[in-house]
Design an enzyme around this catalytic site. Structure first.
Site, PDB file in Angstrom:
ATOM      1  N   GLU A 217     -14.279  -1.426  15.128  1.00 46.18           N
ATOM      2  CA  GLU A 217     -13.671  -2.544  15.861  1.00 46.18           C
ATOM      3  C   GLU A 217     -13.427  -2.221  17.333  1.00 46.18           C
ATOM      4  OE1 GLU A 217     -10.103  -3.771  13.732  1.00 46.18           O
ATOM      5  OE2 GLU A 217     -11.212  -3.640  11.843  1.00 46.18           O
TER       6      GLU A 217
ATOM      7  N   ARG B 134     -11.714   8.625  20.053  1.00 43.86           N
ATOM      8  CA  ARG B 134     -11.307   8.472  21.460  1.00 43.86           C
ATOM      9  C   ARG B 134     -11.330   9.823  22.177  1.00 43.86           C
ATOM     10  NH1 ARG B 134      -6.370   4.893  19.435  1.00 43.86           N
ATOM     11  NH2 ARG B 134      -6.611   6.463  17.837  1.00 43.86           N
TER      12      ARG B 134
ATOM     13  N   ASN C 182       0.876  -1.172   0.000  1.00 40.58           N
ATOM     14  CA  ASN C 182       0.000   0.000   0.000  1.00 40.58           C
ATOM     15  C   ASN C 182       0.914   1.224   0.000  1.00 40.58           C
ATOM     16  OD1 ASN C 182      -1.853   1.997   0.436  1.00 40.58           O
ATOM     17  ND2 ASN C 182      -2.816   1.026   2.215  1.00 40.58           N
TER      18      ASN C 182
ATOM     19  N   HIS D  64     -13.165   1.812   0.004  1.00 38.02           N
ATOM     20  CA  HIS D  64     -13.041   0.751   1.026  1.00 38.02           C
ATOM     21  C   HIS D  64     -13.574  -0.588   0.524  1.00 38.02           C
ATOM     22  CE1 HIS D  64     -13.633   4.211   4.149  1.00 38.02           C
ATOM     23  NE2 HIS D  64     -12.348   3.997   3.987  1.00 38.02           N
TER      24      HIS D  64
ATOM     25  N   ARG E 224     -13.979  14.661   7.524  1.00 36.73           N
ATOM     26  CA  ARG E 224     -14.784  14.911   6.316  1.00 36.73           C
ATOM     27  C   ARG E 224     -16.247  15.139   6.681  1.00 36.73           C
ATOM     28  NH1 ARG E 224     -12.384   9.857   3.770  1.00 36.73           N
ATOM     29  NH2 ARG E 224     -10.445  10.559   2.803  1.00 36.73           N
TER      30      ARG E 224
ATOM     31  N   GLU F  47      -7.390  -5.777   4.957  1.00 33.87           N
ATOM     32  CA  GLU F  47      -7.277  -5.455   3.540  1.00 33.87           C
ATOM     33  C   GLU F  47      -6.027  -6.078   2.922  1.00 33.87           C
ATOM     34  OE1 GLU F  47      -8.194  -1.591   5.105  1.00 33.87           O
ATOM     35  OE2 GLU F  47      -9.131  -1.050   3.202  1.00 33.87           O
TER      36      GLU F  47
ATOM     37  N   HIS G  62     -17.854   0.114   7.580  1.00 43.30           N
ATOM     38  CA  HIS G  62     -16.409   0.351   7.738  1.00 43.30           C
ATOM     39  C   HIS G  62     -16.277   1.747   8.354  1.00 43.30           C
ATOM     40  CE1 HIS G  62     -12.087   0.184   6.354  1.00 43.30           C
ATOM     41  NE2 HIS G  62     -12.252   1.474   6.623  1.00 43.30           N
TER      42      HIS G  62
ATOM     43  N   GLY H 205     -11.217   1.119  12.477  1.00 39.92           N
ATOM     44  CA  GLY H 205     -10.793   1.659  13.778  1.00 39.92           C
ATOM     45  C   GLY H 205     -11.920   1.868  14.784  1.00 39.92           C
TER      46      GLY H 205
ATOM     47  N   ARG I 288      -2.339  -2.009  -3.596  1.00 38.84           N
ATOM     48  CA  ARG I 288      -3.619  -1.351  -3.358  1.00 38.84           C
ATOM     49  C   ARG I 288      -3.684  -0.077  -4.194  1.00 38.84           C
ATOM     50  NH1 ARG I 288      -5.427   2.579   1.331  1.00 38.84           N
ATOM     51  NH2 ARG I 288      -7.472   2.948   0.481  1.00 38.84           N
TER      52      ARG I 288
HETATM   53  P1  ADP Z   1      -8.191   5.051   8.560  1.00 32.74           P
HETATM   54  O1  ADP Z   1      -9.454   5.515   7.896  1.00 32.74           O
HETATM   55  O2  ADP Z   1      -7.167   6.115   8.717  1.00 32.74           O
HETATM   56  O3  ADP Z   1      -7.671   3.730   8.030  1.00 32.74           O
HETATM   57  P2  ADP Z   1      -8.699   3.506  10.989  1.00 32.74           P
HETATM   58  O4  ADP Z   1      -9.641   2.471  10.460  1.00 32.74           O
HETATM   59  O5  ADP Z   1      -7.331   3.089  11.370  1.00 32.74           O
HETATM   60  O6  ADP Z   1      -8.657   4.773  10.055  1.00 32.74           O
HETATM   61  O7  ADP Z   1      -9.418   4.177  12.255  1.00 32.74           O
HETATM   62  C1  ADP Z   1      -8.767   5.145  13.020  1.00 32.74           C
HETATM   63  C2  ADP Z   1      -9.749   5.684  14.026  1.00 32.74           C
HETATM   64  O8  ADP Z   1     -10.240   4.631  14.863  1.00 32.74           O
HETATM   65  C3  ADP Z   1      -9.157   6.682  14.986  1.00 32.74           C
HETATM   66  O9  ADP Z   1      -9.135   7.968  14.452  1.00 32.74           O
HETATM   67  C4  ADP Z   1     -10.105   6.579  16.156  1.00 32.74           C
HETATM   68  O10 ADP Z   1     -11.165   7.502  15.944  1.00 32.74           O
HETATM   69  C5  ADP Z   1     -10.678   5.191  16.086  1.00 32.74           C
HETATM   70  N1  ADP Z   1     -10.231   4.336  17.211  1.00 32.74           N
HETATM   71  C6  ADP Z   1      -9.113   3.585  17.300  1.00 32.74           C
HETATM   72  N2  ADP Z   1      -9.047   2.968  18.500  1.00 32.74           N
HETATM   73  C7  ADP Z   1     -10.141   3.329  19.190  1.00 32.74           C
HETATM   74  C8  ADP Z   1     -10.671   3.038  20.511  1.00 32.74           C
HETATM   75  N3  ADP Z   1     -10.035   2.237  21.346  1.00 32.74           N
HETATM   76  N4  ADP Z   1     -11.846   3.617  20.851  1.00 32.74           N
HETATM   77  C9  ADP Z   1     -12.501   4.436  20.018  1.00 32.74           C
HETATM   78  N5  ADP Z   1     -12.068   4.752  18.784  1.00 32.74           N
HETATM   79  C10 ADP Z   1     -10.918   4.211  18.375  1.00 32.74           C
END
Ligand code: ADP
Length: 391
Positions: A329, A280, A7, A177, A236, A379, A203, A326, A88
């Site tokens: 999950e 967070r 990627n 995605h 966004r 991915e 997602h 993020g 990717r």
């Molecule tokens: P990207 O779109 O950059 O790939 P990710 O799928 O890695 O993003 O998601 C990142 C986001 O996930 C962070 O900005 C945060 O908002 C959220 N995140 C990560 N860990 C946690 C957590 N423990 N609790 C709540 N939100 C979280």
């Protein structure tokens, strides 16, 4: 067979080397700040991660270092063991509805689409060229974020703008995605034990999108021509009244690039809360009584519920709702608010099961009308699978 998932960003290169078809991760890591000062790379083998600071002139040099590391650590004996490299690519336009083997025609189409994904398609080509130069005997493939969404019907992918815009300017919904939606949808089908399913895949990361997936095929998705459509995201805006754009350009004397930056980088959770794009931080703000964080979270969750409801109607029911990425999950709080907001449909949260992060878990009660799952996305693995299958 060893397959490398790549990627490439403008100054970064993420990689994972798989043993296929076992799907075993041999090495993973990322090269960062390529072409800049203070560049470095990480390499993780058997759970042990090392970070090495070193000058990185370009992506080609990153590949050379990677190969040296693989040989030095006895992961491969020679380059020829790497049979495939899956890259990717963000935007495949209407050209690509699946992963394809790279040739010059493919590269020129990816380059032609740079205007639609300026931050992603250009660096992807740089990554492909570098891989070809350093690992000349491997088959390169391109795996598109948009490909999974190419099964949408015309009525779902067109915007109600002059019909010719689609033909003449490629203005239509493409979605993003796709690799992630495809991965979690196929995982959910395995959990459900059948393929003829109606799924809503959420997602929700920093970027976020929701898809309606019927019988393994995407029928609708929330992102559009660009990623700035649909859900409220970290920075966004997602869906807004299109006329806000020219109106605010006139009010604030903004250029097209300036308004684009505001809507992509200064809006969403960050724009409303004024605190952060990270969910967070928003949660912390809520607990600390920050009203703008409370408001941002309410709007964020509302939009997710709206899209799930919309796709529930379009799919004429739903066999599973899936959370991934993020926030999906990891955010117990956001999942709880979304699922509780669906109670009118008979969806019920199992609070104890929802108290989980980053693992496959059913988070709905047994008497919930629709099962809800957390399925961590992968991915890189999807890229490796597609590449392995093509080879
Ligand atoms: P990207 O779109 O950059 O790939 P990710 O799928 O890695 O993003 O998601 C990142 C986001 O996930 C962070 O900005 C945060 O908002 C959220 N995140 C990560 N860990 C946690 C957590 N423990 N609790 C709540 N939100 C979280």
């Amino acid at each position: 067979m060893k397959i490398l998932s790549i990627n490439a960003g403008s100054s970064s290169l993420k990689y994972t080397l798989f043993e296929m078809p076992e799907e075993k991760v041999l090495v993973s890591g990322v090269f960062e700040r390529i072409g800049m000062d203070k560049s470095m790379y990480s390499i993780k083998i058997n759970g042990e991660k090392q970070v090495i600071e070193t000058p990185l002139k370009d992506h080609k040099q990153a590949f050379e270092i990677l190969i040296n590391e693989l040989i030095k650590n006895n992961i491969v004996e020679s380059l020829d063991e790497i049979k495939g490299i899956g890259h990717r690519v963000a935007h495949g336009g209407s050209y690509f509805d699946k992963t394809v083997v790279v040739d010059e025609d493919v590269i020129s189409k990816v380059e032609e689409l740079i205007a639609l994904a300026p931050l992603h398609n250009g660096p992807a080509v740089t990554g492909i060229r570098a891989a070809q130069a350093v690992i000349p005997n491997a088959v390169n493939t391109v795996v598109f974020d948009t490909a999974f969404h190419q099964t949408m019907s015309e009525e779902n992918y067109l915007y109600a703008v002059p019909y010719e815009w689609c033909k003449d300017y490629k203005i239509r919904r493409y979605g993003m995605h796709g690799t992630s939606h495809k991965y979690v949808a196929s995982y959910a089908n395995k959990l459900l034990g059948r393929m003829d399913t109606k799924l809503i895949t959420c997602h929700i990361g920093n970027g976020a999108s929701i898809s309606a997936v019927k019988d393994g095929k995407c029928i609708n998705t929330s992102m559009g021509l660009t990623p700035n459509a649909g859900l409220i995201m970290g920075t966004r805006s997602g869906d807004i009244d299109a006329s806000i754009v020219p109106y605010m350009m006139k009010q604030m004397n903004l250029s097209p690039d300036e308004i684009d930056t505001i809507l992509n980088k200064k809006s969403g959770l960050l724009g409303i809360s004024g605190v952060s794009s990270d969910s967070r931080d928003i949660e912390e703000g809520i607990y600390a009584g920050n009203e703008r964080c409370v408001l941002a979270q309410k709007m964020y969750v509302r939009r997710i519920i709206d899209y799930i409801a919309k796709y529930y109607v379009e799919l004429e029911g739903c066999d599973a709702i899936i959370f991934t990425a993020g926030v999906g999950e990891n955010s117990i709080h956001t999942r709880k608010e979304v699922v509780n907001g669906l109670s009118v449909l008979g969806v019920k949260l199992d609070e104890e099961a929802n108290n989980c992060r980053g693992k496959v878990q059913k988070i709905s009660t047994d008497d919930s009308s629709i099962p809800v799952y957390v399925i961590p996305t992968d991915e890189e693995l999807m890229i490796a699978r597609d590449t392995f299958n093509l080879i």
